[in-house]
Design a protein around this motif. Structure first.
Motif, PDB file in Angstrom:
ATOM      1  N   VAL A 275       0.830  -1.201   0.000  1.00  0.00           N
ATOM      2  CA  VAL A 275       0.000   0.000   0.000  1.00  0.00           C
ATOM      3  C   VAL A 275       0.865   1.252   0.000  1.00  0.00           C
ATOM      4  CG1 VAL A 275      -1.629   1.349   1.372  1.00  0.00           C
ATOM      5  CG2 VAL A 275      -2.027  -1.096   1.003  1.00  0.00           C
ATOM      6  N   SER A 276       1.933   1.259   0.762  1.00  0.00           N
ATOM      7  CA  SER A 276       2.815   2.433   0.791  1.00  0.00           C
ATOM      8  C   SER A 276       3.415   2.699  -0.587  1.00  0.00           C
ATOM      9  CB  SER A 276       3.935   2.226   1.814  1.00  0.00           C
ATOM     10  OG  SER A 276       3.413   2.153   3.124  1.00  0.00           O
ATOM     11  N   GLU A 277       3.824   1.625  -1.273  1.00  0.00           N
ATOM     12  CA  GLU A 277       4.382   1.807  -2.608  1.00  0.00           C
ATOM     13  C   GLU A 277       3.327   2.309  -3.577  1.00  0.00           C
ATOM     14  OE1 GLU A 277       7.676  -0.569  -4.862  1.00  0.00           O
ATOM     15  OE2 GLU A 277       5.769  -1.616  -5.195  1.00  0.00           O
ATOM     16  N   PHE A 278       2.105   1.778  -3.482  1.00  0.00           N
ATOM     17  CA  PHE A 278       1.041   2.223  -4.383  1.00  0.00           C
ATOM     18  C   PHE A 278       0.712   3.691  -4.156  1.00  0.00           C
ATOM     19  CE2 PHE A 278      -3.603   2.953  -4.867  1.00  0.00           C
ATOM     20  CZ  PHE A 278      -3.621   3.018  -6.259  1.00  0.00           C
ATOM     21  N   VAL A 279       0.596   4.109  -2.914  1.00  0.00           N
ATOM     22  CA  VAL A 279       0.251   5.507  -2.622  1.00  0.00           C
ATOM     23  C   VAL A 279       1.322   6.435  -3.184  1.00  0.00           C
ATOM     24  CG1 VAL A 279      -0.019   7.201  -0.760  1.00  0.00           C
ATOM     25  CG2 VAL A 279      -1.169   4.972  -0.605  1.00  0.00           C
ATOM     26  N   ARG A 280       2.579   6.095  -2.983  1.00  0.00           N
ATOM     27  CA  ARG A 280       3.664   6.907  -3.546  1.00  0.00           C
ATOM     28  C   ARG A 280       3.620   6.921  -5.059  1.00  0.00           C
ATOM     29  NH1 ARG A 280       7.380   5.601  -7.123  1.00  0.00           N
ATOM     30  NH2 ARG A 280       7.903   3.675  -5.991  1.00  0.00           N
ATOM     31  N   PHE A 281       3.409   5.752  -5.661  1.00  0.00           N
ATOM     32  CA  PHE A 281       3.371   5.639  -7.117  1.00  0.00           C
ATOM     33  C   PHE A 281       2.184   6.393  -7.704  1.00  0.00           C
ATOM     34  CE2 PHE A 281       1.498   3.191 -10.671  1.00  0.00           C
ATOM     35  CZ  PHE A 281       2.456   3.435 -11.631  1.00  0.00           C
ATOM     36  N   ALA A 282       1.019   6.284  -7.063  1.00  0.00           N
ATOM     37  CA  ALA A 282      -0.165   6.977  -7.563  1.00  0.00           C
ATOM     38  C   ALA A 282       0.037   8.491  -7.578  1.00  0.00           C
ATOM     39  CB  ALA A 282      -1.383   6.610  -6.716  1.00  0.00           C
ATOM     40  N   ALA A 283       0.756   8.992  -6.590  1.00  0.00           N
ATOM     41  CA  ALA A 283       0.969  10.432  -6.488  1.00  0.00           C
ATOM     42  C   ALA A 283       2.114  10.923  -7.361  1.00  0.00           C
ATOM     43  CB  ALA A 283       1.229  10.812  -5.028  1.00  0.00           C
ATOM     44  N   GLU A 284       3.157  10.101  -7.539  1.00  0.00           N
ATOM     45  CA  GLU A 284       4.383  10.587  -8.181  1.00  0.00           C
ATOM     46  C   GLU A 284       4.786   9.809  -9.426  1.00  0.00           C
ATOM     47  OE1 GLU A 284       7.364  10.310  -5.194  1.00  0.00           O
ATOM     48  OE2 GLU A 284       6.230  11.478  -3.713  1.00  0.00           O
TER      49      GLU A 284
ATOM     50  N   GLY B 141       6.877   6.643 -11.335  1.00  0.00           N
ATOM     51  CA  GLY B 141       8.229   6.146 -11.118  1.00  0.00           C
ATOM     52  C   GLY B 141       8.280   4.645 -10.955  1.00  0.00           C
ATOM     53  N   MET B 142       9.466   4.138 -10.648  1.00  0.00           N
ATOM     54  CA  MET B 142       9.697   2.702 -10.574  1.00  0.00           C
ATOM     55  C   MET B 142       9.086   2.100  -9.305  1.00  0.00           C
ATOM     56  SD  MET B 142      11.194   2.459 -13.407  1.00  0.00           S
ATOM     57  CE  MET B 142      11.501   0.697 -13.303  1.00  0.00           C
ATOM     58  N   THR B 143       8.650   0.849  -9.427  1.00  0.00           N
ATOM     59  CA  THR B 143       8.095   0.113  -8.297  1.00  0.00           C
ATOM     60  C   THR B 143       8.647  -1.310  -8.308  1.00  0.00           C
ATOM     61  OG1 THR B 143       6.166  -0.577  -9.596  1.00  0.00           O
ATOM     62  CG2 THR B 143       5.944   1.446  -8.294  1.00  0.00           C
ATOM     63  N   ASP B 144       8.592  -1.960  -7.152  1.00  0.00           N
ATOM     64  CA  ASP B 144       9.044  -3.347  -7.085  1.00  0.00           C
ATOM     65  C   ASP B 144       8.067  -4.287  -7.783  1.00  0.00           C
ATOM     66  OD1 ASP B 144      11.433  -2.885  -5.825  1.00  0.00           O
ATOM     67  OD2 ASP B 144      10.643  -3.162  -3.811  1.00  0.00           O
ATOM     68  N   THR B 145       6.790  -3.956  -7.760  1.00  0.00           N
ATOM     69  CA  THR B 145       5.836  -4.728  -8.537  1.00  0.00           C
ATOM     70  C   THR B 145       5.878  -4.241  -9.982  1.00  0.00           C
ATOM     71  OG1 THR B 145       3.967  -3.239  -8.202  1.00  0.00           O
ATOM     72  CG2 THR B 145       4.340  -4.920  -6.524  1.00  0.00           C
ATOM     73  N   SER B 146       5.326  -5.040 -10.892  1.00  0.00           N
ATOM     74  CA  SER B 146       5.400  -4.706 -12.311  1.00  0.00           C
ATOM     75  C   SER B 146       4.160  -5.195 -13.035  1.00  0.00           C
ATOM     76  CB  SER B 146       6.642  -5.350 -12.933  1.00  0.00           C
ATOM     77  OG  SER B 146       6.518  -5.447 -14.344  1.00  0.00           O
ATOM     78  N   PRO B 147       3.434  -4.317 -13.756  1.00  0.00           N
ATOM     79  CA  PRO B 147       2.281  -4.780 -14.536  1.00  0.00           C
ATOM     80  C   PRO B 147       2.653  -5.819 -15.579  1.00  0.00           C
ATOM     81  CG  PRO B 147       2.195  -2.400 -14.270  1.00  0.00           C
ATOM     82  CD  PRO B 147       3.539  -2.836 -13.762  1.00  0.00           C
ATOM     83  N   VAL B 148       3.814  -5.666 -16.217  1.00  0.00           N
ATOM     84  CA  VAL B 148       4.233  -6.649 -17.215  1.00  0.00           C
ATOM     85  C   VAL B 148       4.548  -7.982 -16.540  1.00  0.00           C
ATOM     86  CG1 VAL B 148       6.031  -7.248 -18.888  1.00  0.00           C
ATOM     87  CG2 VAL B 148       5.020  -4.961 -18.904  1.00  0.00           C
ATOM     88  N   ALA B 149       5.229  -7.945 -15.406  1.00  0.00           N
ATOM     89  CA  ALA B 149       5.512  -9.180 -14.675  1.00  0.00           C
ATOM     90  C   ALA B 149       4.224  -9.838 -14.202  1.00  0.00           C
ATOM     91  CB  ALA B 149       6.426  -8.896 -13.489  1.00  0.00           C
ATOM     92  N   ALA B 150       3.243  -9.027 -13.787  1.00  0.00           N
ATOM     93  CA  ALA B 150       1.947  -9.578 -13.387  1.00  0.00           C
ATOM     94  C   ALA B 150       1.295 -10.285 -14.569  1.00  0.00           C
ATOM     95  CB  ALA B 150       1.043  -8.472 -12.865  1.00  0.00           C
ATOM     96  N   ARG B 151       1.360  -9.665 -15.728  1.00  0.00           N
ATOM     97  CA  ARG B 151       0.830 -10.286 -16.942  1.00  0.00           C
ATOM     98  C   ARG B 151       1.584 -11.569 -17.269  1.00  0.00           C
ATOM     99  NH1 ARG B 151       2.941 -12.078 -21.956  1.00  0.00           N
ATOM    100  NH2 ARG B 151       1.395 -11.744 -23.621  1.00  0.00           N
ATOM    101  N   ASP B 152       2.894 -11.558 -17.097  1.00  0.00           N
ATOM    102  CA  ASP B 152       3.694 -12.744 -17.405  1.00  0.00           C
ATOM    103  C   ASP B 152       3.369 -13.911 -16.476  1.00  0.00           C
ATOM    104  OD1 ASP B 152       4.963 -11.531 -19.532  1.00  0.00           O
ATOM    105  OD2 ASP B 152       6.727 -10.927 -18.364  1.00  0.00           O
ATOM    106  N   SER B 153       3.055 -13.624 -15.219  1.00  0.00           N
ATOM    107  CA  SER B 153       2.679 -14.706 -14.309  1.00  0.00           C
ATOM    108  C   SER B 153       1.335 -15.297 -14.709  1.00  0.00           C
ATOM    109  CB  SER B 153       2.644 -14.205 -12.856  1.00  0.00           C
ATOM    110  OG  SER B 153       1.553 -13.334 -12.629  1.00  0.00           O
ATOM    111  N   ILE B 154       0.414 -14.445 -15.176  1.00  0.00           N
ATOM    112  CA  ILE B 154      -0.872 -14.930 -15.662  1.00  0.00           C
ATOM    113  C   ILE B 154      -0.673 -15.766 -16.918  1.00  0.00           C
ATOM    114  CG2 ILE B 154      -3.126 -14.268 -16.586  1.00  0.00           C
ATOM    115  CD1 ILE B 154      -2.699 -13.760 -13.578  1.00  0.00           C
ATOM    116  N   ALA B 155       0.167 -15.292 -17.831  1.00  0.00           N
ATOM    117  CA  ALA B 155       0.406 -16.020 -19.078  1.00  0.00           C
ATOM    118  C   ALA B 155       0.958 -17.410 -18.792  1.00  0.00           C
ATOM    119  CB  ALA B 155       1.367 -15.232 -19.967  1.00  0.00           C
ATOM    120  N   ALA B 156       1.890 -17.501 -17.858  1.00  0.00           N
ATOM    121  CA  ALA B 156       2.437 -18.811 -17.499  1.00  0.00           C
ATOM    122  C   ALA B 156       1.357 -19.694 -16.875  1.00  0.00           C
ATOM    123  CB  ALA B 156       3.613 -18.653 -16.539  1.00  0.00           C
ATOM    124  N   GLY B 157       0.527 -19.110 -15.990  1.00  0.00           N
ATOM    125  CA  GLY B 157      -0.527 -19.871 -15.344  1.00  0.00           C
ATOM    126  C   GLY B 157      -1.601 -20.337 -16.308  1.00  0.00           C
TER     127      GLY B 157
END
Length: 389
Positions: A330-339, A341-357
């Motif tokens: 949540v702390s990372e999301f709040v910072r990211f939503a406001a500013e 920049g880079m995050t430890d989570t990744s939309p592309v990586a999230a997609r890649d985990s779904i693709a593998a599954g």
């Protein structure tokens, strides 16, 4: 209070803890609106968030007067809500899994790209102390270059959590190899530094298909470690149960690392065990959070059976949910939503985990035939790699 990120929440059910975590009035963020048609969820949200919480009649109304949106609804609803929020230009957190098909994942990514709206996916395990500690050991060279990753997931409460509601119906999840496994596949990718290129799956509905007691709603004692044991004693399963309760996947990653993932929903214990093997050692976690959890490293030379290893790294116990991961997410999301920049989570990586599954599930249901897993388009990969600025 004036500078707090104003958050609207869709869904106040199983992952409502994220909404509670995000409600930090005067400290960066506050939940100001909720969309959930369930009166019980509405009452609970107002009791936990505050009576001033605005109840939206529909999702479009939720988007009014908010800076960001948290989508915490069942998996099959993610794509429609995420696309609407991103088109409206709202910073959007989508709880994992991002969607239940690769096509829907790519649609969400394209919408975020086209509308330049910030997209964040709730892969909170990237903030779990055990995962971060293992990754740091790998970065520090404790086991050399990673060549194999194994994960065993013992889902001890699986009969309670995943076979008594919408999770048990593949129309809502594709399968638990995707729904539950998306976390672990993403962690495997993160630890190995690559995405899955080829998968083979195997598994089936081996236990809970034998339970004939079904219920349209959750029974009063739907979660009970004492009475819902052994697994065949479960009662009140979902009317539709057509997802696997046991699954295994073999993966070859794009960078040549080999990986495997095993998931079982009728074990007596509930935890994850990762083993990472490199060119100069291996590491393994025993427990994934709590006082006794530890990572052991073997890198001091050959030997016989040695349960202690050469190095033991205690895993710190966090205060919030999932060993402290929810607070970090949540702390990372709040910072990211406001500013941005880079995050430890990744939309592309999230997609890649779904693709593998998804492709592993297709393999599992088609005689364990190997499946090639296509990557995201280069344009989208480059956009999200740059931090969505």
């Amino acid at each position: 209070m004036r500078n707090d990120l104003r958050i609207g929440v869709a869904g106040y059910g199983l992952r409502r803890s994220l909404a509670r975590e995000a409600h930090r009035p005067g400290n960066g963020s506050r939940v100001v609106a909720l969309y959930d048609p369930d009166p019980g969820a509405q009452r609970q949200a107002r009791a936990e968030i505050g009576s001033e919480l605005r109840l939206a009649a529909d999702f479009d109304t939720l988007l009014n007067d908010v800076d960001a949106v948290m989508i915490l609804t069942p998996d099959h609803t993610h794509v429609e809500l995420a696309v609407a929020a991103l088109r409206a230009g709202r910073a959007t957190l989508v709880e994992k899994p991002l969607a239940i098909t690769v096509e829907d994942c790519d649609l969400i990514l394209r919408t975020a790209h086209e509308h330049r709206a910030r997209l964040y996916v709730g892969h909170n395990m990237r903030h779990m102390p055990v995962v971060r500690a293992m990754r740091q050991l790998i970065i520090d060279g404790a086991i050399g270059e990673v060549r194999a990753v194994w994960c065993r997931h013992f889902v001890g409460h699986g009969g309670d959590y995943y076979f008594k509601d919408w999770h048990a119906d593949r129309r809502n999840t594709t399968g638990l190899l995707l729904q539950k496994g998306a976390h672990d596949i993403d962690v495997i990718h993160w630890l190995a530094g690559s995405r899955t290129a080829l998968v083979t799956g195997m598994g089936g509905l081996t236990v809970y298909g034998q339970v004939t007691d079904r219920s349209e709603g959750l029974p009063q004692d739907w979660f009970s470690p004492e009475t819902n044991w052994p697994p065949l004693a479960q009662r009140g399963l979902n009317p539709v149960v057509d997802v696997e309760d046991l699954s295994m996947v073999q993966m070859r990653l794009e960078n040549g690392v080999y990986a495997s993932y095993e998931q079982c929903h009728f074990t007596p214990d509930y935890w994850r065990n990762y083993t990472v093997i490199g060119t100069a050692g291996r590491l393994e976690n025993f427990g994934d959070h709590g006082e006794k959890a530890v990572i052991r490293v073997w890198n001091g030379g050959r030997r016989g059976y040695d349960p202690e290893g050469d190095l033991q790294v205690p895993i710190p116990a966090g205060v919030s949910g999932h060993g402290g991961a929810d607070e970090g997410l949540v702390s990372e999301f709040v910072r990211f939503a406001a500013e941005g920049g880079m995050t430890d989570t990744s939309p592309v990586a999230a997609r890649d985990s779904i693709a593998a599954g998804v492709h592993a599930t297709e393999s599992l249901r088609d005689g364990s035939t190997p499946r090639h897993v296509p990557p995201v388009s280069p344009e989208l990969a480059a956009y999200f790699a740059a931090g969505q600025v």
